[in-house]
Design an enzyme around this catalytic site. Structure first.
Site, PDB file in Angstrom:
ATOM      1  N   LYS A   1      -1.720   5.111   8.687  1.00 30.65           N
ATOM      2  CA  LYS A   1      -0.904   5.213   7.467  1.00 30.65           C
ATOM      3  C   LYS A   1      -1.809   5.423   6.243  1.00 30.65           C
ATOM      4  CE  LYS A   1       1.577   2.374   4.158  1.00 30.65           C
ATOM      5  NZ  LYS A   1       2.061   1.073   3.747  1.00 30.65           N
TER       6      LYS A   1
ATOM      7  N   LYS B   1      -7.821   1.555  -3.022  1.00 31.45           N
ATOM      8  CA  LYS B   1      -7.479   1.075  -1.669  1.00 31.45           C
ATOM      9  C   LYS B   1      -7.623   2.202  -0.631  1.00 31.45           C
ATOM     10  CE  LYS B   1      -5.092  -0.896   1.742  1.00 31.45           C
ATOM     11  NZ  LYS B   1      -5.435  -2.037   2.512  1.00 31.45           N
TER      12      LYS B   1
ATOM     13  N   THR C   1       0.871  -1.178   0.000  1.00 32.21           N
ATOM     14  CA  THR C   1       0.000   0.000   0.000  1.00 32.21           C
ATOM     15  C   THR C   1       0.908   1.228   0.000  1.00 32.21           C
ATOM     16  OG1 THR C   1      -1.661  -1.152   1.319  1.00 32.21           O
ATOM     17  CG2 THR C   1      -1.807   1.241   1.258  1.00 32.21           C
TER      18      THR C   1
HETATM   19  P1  NAD Z   1       5.949  -5.732   7.329  1.00 36.39           P
HETATM   20  O1  NAD Z   1       6.718  -4.579   7.829  1.00 36.39           O
HETATM   21  O2  NAD Z   1       5.565  -6.838   8.249  1.00 36.39           O
HETATM   22  O3  NAD Z   1       6.733  -6.401   6.077  1.00 36.39           O
HETATM   23  C1  NAD Z   1       7.507  -5.689   5.148  1.00 36.39           C
HETATM   24  C2  NAD Z   1       8.754  -6.506   4.866  1.00 36.39           C
HETATM   25  O4  NAD Z   1       9.525  -5.837   3.854  1.00 36.39           O
HETATM   26  C3  NAD Z   1       9.680  -6.650   6.096  1.00 36.39           C
HETATM   27  O5  NAD Z   1       9.889  -8.030   6.369  1.00 36.39           O
HETATM   28  C4  NAD Z   1      10.975  -5.946   5.669  1.00 36.39           C
HETATM   29  O6  NAD Z   1      12.137  -6.557   6.181  1.00 36.39           O
HETATM   30  C5  NAD Z   1      10.886  -6.065   4.149  1.00 36.39           C
HETATM   31  N1  NAD Z   1      11.702  -5.071   3.447  1.00 36.39           N
HETATM   32  C6  NAD Z   1      11.779  -3.727   3.664  1.00 36.39           C
HETATM   33  N2  NAD Z   1      12.640  -3.154   2.797  1.00 36.39           N
HETATM   34  C7  NAD Z   1      13.104  -4.156   2.003  1.00 36.39           C
HETATM   35  C8  NAD Z   1      14.033  -4.214   0.946  1.00 36.39           C
HETATM   36  N3  NAD Z   1      14.651  -3.101   0.492  1.00 36.39           N
HETATM   37  N4  NAD Z   1      14.307  -5.408   0.385  1.00 36.39           N
HETATM   38  C9  NAD Z   1      13.701  -6.544   0.833  1.00 36.39           C
HETATM   39  N5  NAD Z   1      12.798  -6.559   1.845  1.00 36.39           N
HETATM   40  C10 NAD Z   1      12.526  -5.382   2.431  1.00 36.39           C
HETATM   41  O7  NAD Z   1       4.632  -5.117   6.634  1.00 36.39           O
HETATM   42  P2  NAD Z   1       3.259  -5.884   6.284  1.00 36.39           P
HETATM   43  O8  NAD Z   1       2.325  -5.796   7.426  1.00 36.39           O
HETATM   44  O9  NAD Z   1       3.586  -7.209   5.689  1.00 36.39           O
HETATM   45  O10 NAD Z   1       2.679  -4.908   5.168  1.00 36.39           O
HETATM   46  C11 NAD Z   1       3.224  -4.860   3.862  1.00 36.39           C
HETATM   47  C12 NAD Z   1       2.375  -3.903   3.042  1.00 36.39           C
HETATM   48  O11 NAD Z   1       1.023  -4.363   3.006  1.00 36.39           O
HETATM   49  C13 NAD Z   1       2.348  -2.474   3.592  1.00 36.39           C
HETATM   50  O12 NAD Z   1       2.414  -1.570   2.514  1.00 36.39           O
HETATM   51  C14 NAD Z   1       1.016  -2.420   4.324  1.00 36.39           C
HETATM   52  O13 NAD Z   1       0.489  -1.108   4.381  1.00 36.39           O
HETATM   53  C15 NAD Z   1       0.166  -3.328   3.459  1.00 36.39           C
HETATM   54  N6  NAD Z   1      -0.964  -3.964   4.156  1.00 36.39           N
HETATM   55  C16 NAD Z   1      -0.783  -4.513   5.393  1.00 36.39           C
HETATM   56  C17 NAD Z   1      -1.871  -5.127   6.030  1.00 36.39           C
HETATM   57  C18 NAD Z   1      -1.705  -5.773   7.392  1.00 36.39           C
HETATM   58  O14 NAD Z   1      -2.711  -6.112   8.015  1.00 36.39           O
HETATM   59  N7  NAD Z   1      -0.492  -5.983   7.891  1.00 36.39           N
HETATM   60  C19 NAD Z   1      -3.115  -5.169   5.403  1.00 36.39           C
HETATM   61  C20 NAD Z   1      -3.253  -4.624   4.124  1.00 36.39           C
HETATM   62  C21 NAD Z   1      -2.175  -4.023   3.509  1.00 36.39           C
END
Ligand code: NAD
Length: 304
Positions: free
Chosen positions: A243, A168, A93
């Site tokens: 966010k 979204k 997102t």
């Molecule tokens: P998270 O922080 O748990 O996971 C993100 C991952 O990306 C981490 O493991 C981090 O180490 C990795 N990362 C960061 N920079 C990187 C790079 N340069 N190279 C490789 N890996 C890298 O976040 P999440 O909860 O999994 O959310 C991910 C996305 O989904 C976000 O944009 C969030 O807004 C969206 N989202 C989350 C939810 C939820 O409930 N958690 C729901 C809908 C949407």
């Protein structure tokens, strides 16, 4: 299909696992070692870096925290390294402007790319029941759809580049505002002496009916089981709602759209986060509205 999956956090972990379960060859990378170990246990092949993961990929999927990560990963590690025949799918997102810029850059370099953010939390990512909202060319959508179907229950074409992100944040602005309206309404109902189950039964069949109440009721013991029944643990963290509301306000400003309810929701979730609510489910904002949230002492009194 050989798929590179970058970003194996709360959401990406379950999504990559579902692709591996479907017999795709998933080459996974994350900066976090524990995330890599979990992906290996879930049937993914661990790559040493993003360039190594994407080098021979037929599809690249990213699930990263925010726009800066997405720009950095695509511009430094994916574009020019992945084969031009690979379909690029960003499920993070992020802000609409960055999504459009990265997609334009990808297209200029000969790639097809779509933005495909999701609705649904960690449980839906694990269960393969996410909803994907997809922006990009119709051809890009046709190529991404069969892959996204393995991770979701619905894959919907929203329009041109950035349209998935726009859909979204509009959806989540509506959700944030309707959750706060639902919470304050139940607090008022209680203060007016109504039995909350009775009010739920009435409003569910009347014109106040909405998803935040009937499917995700913020009152413990009322309606279906929700995070409210688990002291607001699990579910969709208030920090993520904040966010998304910030992204919505940024997008609204960019097109001069008047969003007083979205703006109020952003301000209230920011206040809730300051009170310590970030990691709680977003329906826990009711604790701030009914004044039951234990407030920390004002910063100037700390240590006295
Ligand atoms: P998270 O922080 O748990 O996971 C993100 C991952 O990306 C981490 O493991 C981090 O180490 C990795 N990362 C960061 N920079 C990187 C790079 N340069 N190279 C490789 N890996 C890298 O976040 P999440 O909860 O999994 O959310 C991910 C996305 O989904 C976000 O944009 C969030 O807004 C969206 N989202 C989350 C939810 C939820 O409930 N958690 C729901 C809908 C949407």
């Amino acid at each position: 299909m050989r798929i590179a999956f970058i970003g194996l956090g709360n959401m990406g972990s379950g999504m990559a696992a579902n692709l591996a379960k479907d017999k795709h060859e998933v080459h996974a990378f994350d900066l976090n070692a524990a995330a890599l170990e979990k992906a290996a246990a879930n049937g993914c092949t661990i790559a040493a870096s993003t360039p190594a993961a994407v080098k021979k990929a037929e599809a690249v999927i990213t699930m990263l925290p925010a726009g800066t990560h997405v720009r950095e990963v695509y511009e430094s590690e994916v574009l020019g390294t992945a084969p031009k025949s690979a379909i690029l799918i960003d499920c993070s997102t992020i802000d609409v402007a960055t999504a459009r810029e990265v997609e334009a850059d990808a297209q200029a370099k000969g790639y097809a790319m779509v933005d495909a953010p999701v609705s649904g939390g960690i449980a839906a990512a694990e269960a393969g029941s996410l909803t994907f909202m997809v922006g990009g060319s119709e051809d890009g959508f046709a190529r991404a759809e069969p892959i996204l179907e393995k991770m979701g229950k619905a894959v919907i074409y929203a329009g041109g580049p950035g349209a998935g992100q726009a859909a979204k944040i509009c959806n989540n602005m509506l959700l944030g505002a309707s959750m706060i309206a639902t919470c304050e309404t139940f607090v008022l109902a209680r203060n007016l002496g109504l039995d909350l189950q009775t009010f739920f039964d009435i409003a569910s069949k009347a014109s106040g009916q909405n998803w935040s109440m009937t499917s995700y009721c913020p009152i413990p013991g009322v309606g279906p089981e929700t995070p409210a029944d688990r002291d607001y643990e699990g579910g969709f963290a208030a920090a993520l709602m904040l966010k998304d509301l910030r992204l919505a306000m940024e997008a609204a400003a960019s097109v001069d759209s008047y969003t007083p309810m979205g703006s109020a929701a952003e301000e209230l979730y920011a206040r809730f986060a300051k009170l310590g609510g970030s990691t709680k489910d977003f329906s826990a904002i009711i604790k701030m509205l009914d004044d039951s949230w234990p407030k920390p002492p004002p910063p100037e009194l700390n240590g006295f």
